[in-house]
Every structure is written in structure tokens, then in C-alpha cells.
Scaffold this motif. Sequence first.
Motif, mmCIF file in Angstrom:
data_model
loop_
_atom_site.group_PDB
_atom_site.id
_atom_site.type_symbol
_atom_site.label_atom_id
_atom_site.label_comp_id
_atom_site.label_asym_id
_atom_site.label_seq_id
_atom_site.Cartn_x
_atom_site.Cartn_y
_atom_site.Cartn_z
ATOM 1 N N VAL A 1 30.270 31.744 58.399
ATOM 2 C CA VAL A 1 31.886 31.889 58.895
ATOM 3 C C VAL A 1 32.867 31.621 57.948
ATOM 4 C CG1 VAL A 1 33.576 30.646 60.538
ATOM 5 C CG2 VAL A 1 31.304 31.482 61.429
ATOM 6 N N ASN A 2 32.643 30.557 57.238
ATOM 7 C CA ASN A 2 33.650 30.186 56.105
ATOM 8 C C ASN A 2 33.984 31.366 55.008
ATOM 9 O OD1 ASN A 2 31.341 29.710 54.647
ATOM 10 N ND2 ASN A 2 31.825 27.938 53.589
ATOM 11 N N VAL A 3 32.805 32.222 54.746
ATOM 12 C CA VAL A 3 33.064 33.112 53.857
ATOM 13 C C VAL A 3 33.700 34.262 54.548
ATOM 14 C CG1 VAL A 3 31.509 34.926 52.397
ATOM 15 C CG2 VAL A 3 30.728 32.550 52.666
ATOM 16 N N GLU A 4 33.498 34.471 55.931
ATOM 17 C CA GLU A 4 34.058 35.692 56.651
ATOM 18 C C GLU A 4 35.704 35.125 56.409
ATOM 19 O OE1 GLU A 4 35.761 38.250 59.446
ATOM 20 O OE2 GLU A 4 34.045 38.285 58.010
ATOM 21 N N ALA A 5 36.053 33.793 56.696
ATOM 22 C CA ALA A 5 37.512 33.626 56.425
ATOM 23 C C ALA A 5 38.069 33.603 55.146
ATOM 24 C CB ALA A 5 37.473 31.794 57.052
ATOM 25 N N GLN A 6 37.270 33.343 54.204
ATOM 26 C CA GLN A 6 37.823 33.754 52.948
ATOM 27 C C GLN A 6 38.267 35.239 52.754
ATOM 28 O OE1 GLN A 6 35.027 32.300 49.768
ATOM 29 N NE2 GLN A 6 34.839 30.270 51.065
ATOM 30 N N TYR A 7 37.089 35.910 53.032
ATOM 31 C CA TYR A 7 37.501 37.449 53.213
ATOM 32 C C TYR A 7 38.659 37.950 53.987
ATOM 33 C CZ TYR A 7 36.723 42.397 54.455
ATOM 34 O OH TYR A 7 36.864 43.651 54.481
ATOM 35 N N SER A 8 38.734 37.328 54.914
ATOM 36 C CA SER A 8 39.998 37.938 55.844
ATOM 37 C C SER A 8 41.294 37.467 55.494
ATOM 38 C CB SER A 8 39.703 37.290 57.439
ATOM 39 O OG SER A 8 38.556 37.934 57.872
ATOM 40 N N SER A 9 41.284 36.161 54.682
ATOM 41 C CA SER A 9 42.474 35.858 54.253
ATOM 42 C C SER A 9 42.888 36.210 52.888
ATOM 43 C CB SER A 9 42.583 34.399 54.068
ATOM 44 O OG SER A 9 41.450 33.821 53.112
ATOM 45 N N LEU A 10 41.932 36.589 51.900
ATOM 46 C CA LEU A 10 42.290 37.113 50.635
ATOM 47 C C LEU A 10 42.307 38.865 50.691
ATOM 48 C CD1 LEU A 10 39.583 34.970 48.366
ATOM 49 C CD2 LEU A 10 42.322 34.527 48.943
ATOM 50 N N VAL A 11 41.461 39.533 51.393
ATOM 51 C CA VAL A 11 41.333 40.916 51.615
ATOM 52 C C VAL A 11 42.334 41.370 52.195
ATOM 53 C CG1 VAL A 11 39.957 42.949 51.567
ATOM 54 C CG2 VAL A 11 39.005 40.745 50.521
ATOM 55 N N ARG A 12 42.678 40.577 53.664
ATOM 56 C CA ARG A 12 43.732 41.128 54.448
ATOM 57 C C ARG A 12 43.210 42.616 55.112
ATOM 58 N NH1 ARG A 12 48.494 38.592 54.840
ATOM 59 N NH2 ARG A 12 48.606 39.767 56.867
ATOM 60 N N PRO A 13 41.761 42.828 55.557
ATOM 61 C CA PRO A 13 41.361 43.926 55.987
ATOM 62 C C PRO A 13 42.330 44.680 56.895
ATOM 63 C CG PRO A 13 39.956 42.158 56.806
ATOM 64 C CD PRO A 13 41.068 41.640 55.962
ATOM 65 N N GLU A 14 42.923 44.106 58.013
ATOM 66 C CA GLU A 14 43.690 44.604 58.860
ATOM 67 C C GLU A 14 44.918 45.412 58.045
ATOM 68 O OE1 GLU A 14 45.749 40.748 58.002
ATOM 69 O OE2 GLU A 14 44.008 41.586 58.234
ATOM 70 N N LYS A 15 45.362 45.175 57.013
ATOM 71 C CA LYS A 15 46.170 45.816 56.191
ATOM 72 C C LYS A 15 45.826 47.234 55.283
ATOM 73 C CE LYS A 15 49.377 42.642 57.470
ATOM 74 N NZ LYS A 15 50.465 43.118 58.410
#
Length: 247
Positions: free
Chosen positions: A199-213
Motif C-alpha cells: 500500500v505504501n508503494v501504491e501511495a507513492q505512485y499515486s502522489s508522484l505520478v498523479r495517474p488521474e491527471k
Amino acid sequence: MLQNYYPINKYKVFVRCFTYNQANYIKDTLFGFSIQKTTFPFICLVMDDASTDNAQEVMMSWMESECEIKTAENIEIENAYITIVRHRTNSNCLFAFYFLKENLNKKGGKSSLIYPWRMQCEYEAICEGDDYWTDETKLQRQVLFLDENPDCAMCYTQCNYYYQRDDYMEAKPWGGPHESFEQFMAFNTVPTLTALYRVNVEAQYSSLVRPEKQGWKMGDYPRWIWFSHEYMIKFIPGSTGVYRVLP
């Protein structure tokens, strides 16, 4: 109150299941969750996106048959009716059923609903409402591997393809053996329903990559690419579930 169900470190794995108009298949998915034999508690969040078939009725009926319905907690929030209930025979398996009041597919907002559950867990697994797990040791074996290999962000297995229209199951499982960034850049070999990641890796991905953008047409493949670039990914041979191919 809903926040009472977010105790720190109580659940080891967060299982995410989004479903929409999958009344004919969702019972197989729920059964695959309930058969998991683990030494740790896990939470299965099943979110129905305001289905227009009778999927919600099917899930409610399944709950009454398979879960401790007498001790279930029913909560209403702004955009969903929630039922939190434990499986009748698998004490490590807790379900949180979210019945959305309106479809949020284009409006967004589902991520904020799952965030409190996800962030209390160490690992996350995904299985959509038309796929299902067949190996009762799937979660246990994957968690054990990641616990013993802290440098590894994710592990995944193979699955079998089932063609619904033809009622045909491929005998040879699909998935793997890619583990490196270069391999994943060339081709995706991860059946999403088999993946377990931190989950912490997923959180890094979501915050750094911003996939929703980014406007990507898929949510899983970019994750695997980023995970493999920043961390290690492990392929574990053998099928643990079924990917349902629909017309």
C-alpha cells in the motif's frame, strides 16, 4: 460511526472489488474471497457502482446466506449505503459492501471512499466483480513472500482465461514471467486479479505520478511499469484465479 472500523494495523490486506452490472458473476467473486485461508485478518471492500441489473440484490442475498448478518453494521453516508459484515465461517474475512446511490464512474469520488480502508492495511489486492480467485492459499502465500522480501513491491501469479460466451476455459494458464522494467515496457504480463502489492508503494505512485491527471485508458499497466522501475517485482508460477472474457 464508520471511522470506528478503521483501527490501525488490524487488517493485513485490503481487497478492492469494483463492480457494475455483474449480477451473473459477482457470487463467484465473493466466494473466492471467502475461501482464503490466512493467518491474518483481511478486509474485502466490494463497491457496486449503482448497478442497473439486480447485482445489489444478489449481493444482499449472498450476505444473508454466507455472513453473520445478525451482527452486520449498516451505515448510510452521503453517496452510499454501507454494510459491514463478517463471513460466517471465515473469521479472518470481513466484508464492507458499498452500494452507491448514483454511478460515480465519470464523476469520480470512489478513491476517496476506499482510501481510509486501504491506508490501514499493509497490502492491496484487486479483483473485479466478473473475475474470481480459485486458490484458497493465494493471499497467504503472497503475503508470506512479501513479508520475507521487503525490497519487493509486488508479486503476481498466473490465471486461467474463461470465455463466457463459449463456456470454454483455457487449460494453459496465462501470466508472467516478466519482472524487470525493460520487460514491462515491452509487454504487460500481469493478470491484475493475481497481483498483491504494498500500500505504501501504491501511495507513492499515486502522489508522484498523479495517474488521474494522465488520461490513461487503463489503471493497472502504468502501475506495474512504475513499480518495476522503482522496486522489484516477483512472478510466482501457477494459477490462482480466473479472468472472465465477456462478449
